[in-house]
Design a protein around this motif. Structure first.
Motif, mmCIF file in Angstrom:
data_model
loop_
_atom_site.group_PDB
_atom_site.id
_atom_site.type_symbol
_atom_site.label_atom_id
_atom_site.label_comp_id
_atom_site.label_asym_id
_atom_site.label_seq_id
_atom_site.Cartn_x
_atom_site.Cartn_y
_atom_site.Cartn_z
ATOM 1 N N ALA A 173 -8.519 15.529 30.270
ATOM 2 C CA ALA A 173 -9.840 14.872 30.361
ATOM 3 C C ALA A 173 -10.787 15.588 29.399
ATOM 4 N N ASP A 174 -11.245 14.859 28.407
ATOM 5 C CA ASP A 174 -12.075 15.488 27.370
ATOM 6 C C ASP A 174 -13.532 15.586 27.786
ATOM 7 N N LEU A 175 -14.112 16.725 27.473
ATOM 8 C CA LEU A 175 -15.556 16.885 27.666
ATOM 9 C C LEU A 175 -16.318 16.423 26.442
ATOM 10 N N HIS A 176 -15.685 16.488 25.260
ATOM 11 C CA HIS A 176 -16.421 16.084 24.059
ATOM 12 C C HIS A 176 -16.360 14.568 23.817
ATOM 13 N N LYS A 177 -15.789 13.850 24.778
ATOM 14 C CA LYS A 177 -15.901 12.382 24.741
ATOM 15 C C LYS A 177 -16.863 12.006 25.872
ATOM 16 N N SER A 178 -16.316 11.468 26.978
ATOM 17 C CA SER A 178 -17.246 10.934 27.978
ATOM 18 C C SER A 178 -17.910 12.015 28.834
ATOM 19 N N VAL B 265 -0.977 12.133 32.711
ATOM 20 C CA VAL B 265 -1.966 11.071 32.547
ATOM 21 C C VAL B 265 -2.966 11.509 31.473
ATOM 22 N N ASP B 266 -3.008 10.739 30.394
ATOM 23 C CA ASP B 266 -3.965 10.991 29.320
ATOM 24 C C ASP B 266 -5.268 10.281 29.686
ATOM 25 N N ALA B 267 -6.139 11.052 30.346
ATOM 26 C CA ALA B 267 -7.465 10.512 30.702
ATOM 27 C C ALA B 267 -8.513 11.154 29.800
ATOM 28 N N CYS B 268 -8.129 11.365 28.544
ATOM 29 C CA CYS B 268 -9.055 12.008 27.601
ATOM 30 C C CYS B 268 -10.348 11.215 27.495
ATOM 31 N N VAL B 269 -10.241 9.895 27.508
ATOM 32 C CA VAL B 269 -11.427 9.045 27.386
ATOM 33 C C VAL B 269 -12.056 8.766 28.766
ATOM 34 N N GLY B 270 -11.214 8.552 29.758
ATOM 35 C CA GLY B 270 -11.738 8.106 31.064
ATOM 36 C C GLY B 270 -12.094 9.229 32.012
ATOM 37 N N ALA C 183 0.501 4.674 23.986
ATOM 38 C CA ALA C 183 0.152 6.098 24.118
ATOM 39 C C ALA C 183 -0.449 6.640 22.825
ATOM 40 N N HIS C 184 -1.355 7.589 22.954
ATOM 41 C CA HIS C 184 -2.015 8.191 21.788
ATOM 42 C C HIS C 184 -0.991 9.030 20.986
ATOM 43 N N PRO C 185 -1.155 9.051 19.650
ATOM 44 C CA PRO C 185 -0.217 9.824 18.809
ATOM 45 C C PRO C 185 -0.167 11.316 19.139
ATOM 46 N N SER D 87 -9.558 22.839 23.173
ATOM 47 C CA SER D 87 -10.402 22.420 22.046
ATOM 48 C C SER D 87 -10.466 20.909 21.867
ATOM 49 N N GLY D 88 -9.741 20.147 22.681
ATOM 50 C CA GLY D 88 -9.783 18.696 22.493
ATOM 51 C C GLY D 88 -8.598 18.023 23.151
ATOM 52 N N GLY D 89 -8.593 16.706 23.066
ATOM 53 C CA GLY D 89 -7.526 15.946 23.704
ATOM 54 C C GLY D 89 -6.158 16.354 23.199
ATOM 55 N N THR D 90 -6.053 16.569 21.905
ATOM 56 C CA THR D 90 -4.748 16.896 21.335
ATOM 57 C C THR D 90 -4.220 18.212 21.902
ATOM 58 N N GLU D 91 -5.082 19.197 22.015
ATOM 59 C CA GLU D 91 -4.618 20.478 22.565
ATOM 60 C C GLU D 91 -4.319 20.359 24.058
ATOM 61 N N SER D 92 -5.137 19.594 24.772
ATOM 62 C CA SER D 92 -4.867 19.409 26.206
ATOM 63 C C SER D 92 -3.501 18.755 26.406
ATOM 64 N N ILE D 93 -3.235 17.735 25.598
ATOM 65 C CA ILE D 93 -1.954 17.036 25.707
ATOM 66 C C ILE D 93 -0.822 17.973 25.299
ATOM 67 N N PHE D 94 -1.042 18.737 24.242
ATOM 68 C CA PHE D 94 -0.008 19.692 23.814
ATOM 69 C C PHE D 94 0.329 20.653 24.958
ATOM 70 N N ALA E 179 -5.255 6.542 30.676
ATOM 71 C CA ALA E 179 -6.324 6.063 31.559
ATOM 72 C C ALA E 179 -7.681 6.324 30.912
ATOM 73 N N PRO E 180 -8.134 5.491 30.018
ATOM 74 C CA PRO E 180 -7.426 4.331 29.471
ATOM 75 C C PRO E 180 -6.784 4.685 28.131
ATOM 76 N N SER E 181 -6.017 3.704 27.596
ATOM 77 C CA SER E 181 -5.465 3.858 26.255
ATOM 78 C C SER E 181 -6.628 3.799 25.264
ATOM 79 N N TYR E 182 -6.456 4.482 24.149
ATOM 80 C CA TYR E 182 -7.550 4.523 23.174
ATOM 81 C C TYR E 182 -7.815 3.143 22.573
ATOM 82 N N SER E 183 -6.769 2.498 22.078
ATOM 83 C CA SER E 183 -6.976 1.304 21.254
ATOM 84 C C SER E 183 -7.560 0.128 22.035
HETATM 85 C C1 LIG Z 1 -6.664 8.427 24.845
HETATM 86 C C2 LIG Z 1 -6.788 9.580 23.888
HETATM 87 N N1 LIG Z 1 -5.951 10.613 23.985
HETATM 88 C C3 LIG Z 1 -6.018 11.659 23.142
HETATM 89 C C4 LIG Z 1 -6.942 11.717 22.128
HETATM 90 C C5 LIG Z 1 -6.987 12.886 21.193
HETATM 91 O O1 LIG Z 1 -8.168 13.614 21.401
HETATM 92 P P1 LIG Z 1 -8.787 14.578 20.285
HETATM 93 O O2 LIG Z 1 -9.108 13.739 19.114
HETATM 94 O O3 LIG Z 1 -9.978 15.156 20.986
HETATM 95 O O4 LIG Z 1 -7.777 15.628 19.973
HETATM 96 C C6 LIG Z 1 -7.837 10.647 21.982
HETATM 97 C C7 LIG Z 1 -8.811 10.636 20.891
HETATM 98 O O5 LIG Z 1 -9.518 9.677 20.658
HETATM 99 C C8 LIG Z 1 -7.754 9.556 22.877
HETATM 100 O O6 LIG Z 1 -8.593 8.507 22.781
#
Ligand SMILES: Cc1ncc(COP(=O)(O)O)c(C=O)c1O
Length: 415
Positions: free
Chosen positions: A241-246, A207-212, A134-136, A99-106, A180-184
């Motif tokens: 790797a998120d689909l609802h981002k890039s 590797v958190d490539a949620c954005v990249g 790293a993302h929270p 459902s999103g980056g957070t669940e993928s990372i979890f 890859a990359p960091s959010y901030s």
């Molecule tokens: C690098 C990175 N990891 C993880 C997340 C978390 O993704 P989500 O908000 O889809 O759960 C984000 C969200 O912006 C992100 O930028």
């Protein structure tokens, strides 16, 4: 309008509700004109229409039931294989739609914990080591899973400092987390070096490539230099790797990939001590929106590689114009070397929250970074037409803060 706290006694017509919703929306962030620095990824009106239709076709179907909703299972397998193919995945790699980056990372951190329980039973207080960037979502997962996270300072370029990470590894460490990359700040960590450490010391590298994850491939394909962040690097165990981002798909949609099918099995949960017998799942959620899977499938097929290339090119052109314009403003510095579309900038010694507050007063959404103090921006295609206006406004806001004028107003806004 006053908030209602009870379901109305009698239902109301859709026409009336639609009008009310449109009016409520009037006060929201105006993302269609690119006045935002985060939150929204938007390709174009044609794709929006496709996503609405595809999601709507599967609005009712439950993605938990792929045994009966064969078409959802089929689309899910294709979506996962397509994203995997952008990540240099070896044969035998396996993935999960989430459902999103957070669940993928979890799911990745959960798999790492289960893997460590199976292969390193002597570790009783497992821990991940991560750069401060790293993302929270890492800490959220670790908190829920009973793991510790050791965040260590980043290096000179604001990315993971490889030697600091190496030095932080203890007998309790089970994994390393990198972005890859960091959010901030949009920095891609040195994945090959961290992967080398992971391989050498038998640790799990996520590797958190949620954005990249999706568009990064196309940025590299256009000939730009993007550091390796995928399975091509030895030692990478999992990638989100998120689909609802890039990927420009409808929310909620993300993917998480494991180097082998065996590693993915550690992300499974099975339970049978209840009246229904065996319940097994590879996701945190139970019921899953069939529409999100269908819309992701439609996005990948509607856009095709050509479409994604165009979106990557527009995003990077927009980012280049932004960076060029920002760094032409006296004192402005872009932090580190962000190779993709996200970055942050600041002015040495200036409280950038004041600049953001003045920008907010001009109807821009201008999120701040804290370390270092700056302003974050994620360039997407919808920002293309907003660059000149943004640059003109931010230049004036920076000048106002420098001159001390308008600062009282800015302080009033952010206090
Ligand atoms: C690098 C990175 N990891 C993880 C997340 C978390 O993704 P989500 O908000 O889809 O759960 C984000 C969200 O912006 C992100 O930028």
């Amino acid at each position: 309008m006053e908030e209602r706290h009870e379901i109305p006694e009698r239902g109301r017509g859709w026409g009336e509700l639609k009008e009310e919703m449109a009016a409520m929306r009037g006060d929201d962030l105006d993302w269609r004109s690119g006045r935002h620095g985060a939150y929204v990824w938007y390709a174009n009106d044609d794709l929006e229409h496709v996503l609405q239709e595809a999601f709507g076709m599967y609005l009712v179907e439950n993605g938990l039931g792929v045994r009966v909703f064969h078409s959802i299972g089929g689309m899910e397998r294709e979506v996962l294989a397509m994203v995997r193919s952008l990540l240099s995945a070896p044969d035998g790699a396996a993935s999960i739609f989430t459902s999103g980056g957070t669940e993928s990372i979890f799911q990745a951190i959960y798999a790492a914990r289960e893997w460590a329980r199976a292969t390193k039973p002597q570790i009783t207080e497992p821990e991940f080591v991560a750069p401060h960037s790293a993302h929270p979502a890492l800490n959220k997962a670790a908190y829920l899973l009973g793991l510790n996270v050791q965040r260590v300072p980043v290096g000179d370029g604001y990315g993971a400092d490889v030697e600091t990470i190496r030095a932080a590894i203890t007998p309790n460490t089970i994994g390393i987390y990198a972005s890859a990359p960091s959010y901030s700040l949009g920095i891609v960590d040195n994945i090959p070096a961290l992967g080398g450490i992971a391989a050498e010391t038998d640790l799990w590298l996520h590797v958190d490539a949620c954005v990249g994850g999706v568009l990064g491939y196309f940025v590299r394909r256009s000939g730009r230099e993007v550091p390796i962040y995928d399975f091509a690097a030895e030692g990478v165990a999992s990638i989100s790797a998120d689909l609802h981002k890039s990927g420009f798909a409808a929310k909620p949609a993300s993917t998480v990939h494991f180097r082998t099918h065996e590693l993915r099995q550690y992300a499974a949960f099975a339970f049978d001590d209840w009246p229904h017998g065996m319940y097994g799942s590879l996701t945190f959620t139970g019921t899953r929106p069939g529409g999100a899977i269908a819309a992701a499938w439609a996005a990948l097929n509607y856009l095709g590689k050509d479409g994604y290339q165009g979106l990557a090119d527009t995003s990077m052109r927009t980012r280049d114009r932004m960076i060029e314009g920002l760094t032409a403003i006296p004192g402005v510095e872009v932090f580190g070397n962000p190779p993709l579309y996200g970055f942050a900038y600041g002015v040495e010694g200036m409280d950038m929250r004041k600049v953001s507050a003045l920008m907010t007063a001009r109807d821009w959404h201008c999120p701040n970074t804290v370390q270092p103090p700056g302003i974050h921006f994620m360039a997407t295609p919808v920002h293309e037409g907003a660059v000149n206006a943004y640059l003109a406004d931010v230049r004036e806001c920076i000048e106002e803060v420098r001159a001390g004028s308008g600062v009282a107003a800015a302080e009033a806004r952010y206090n």
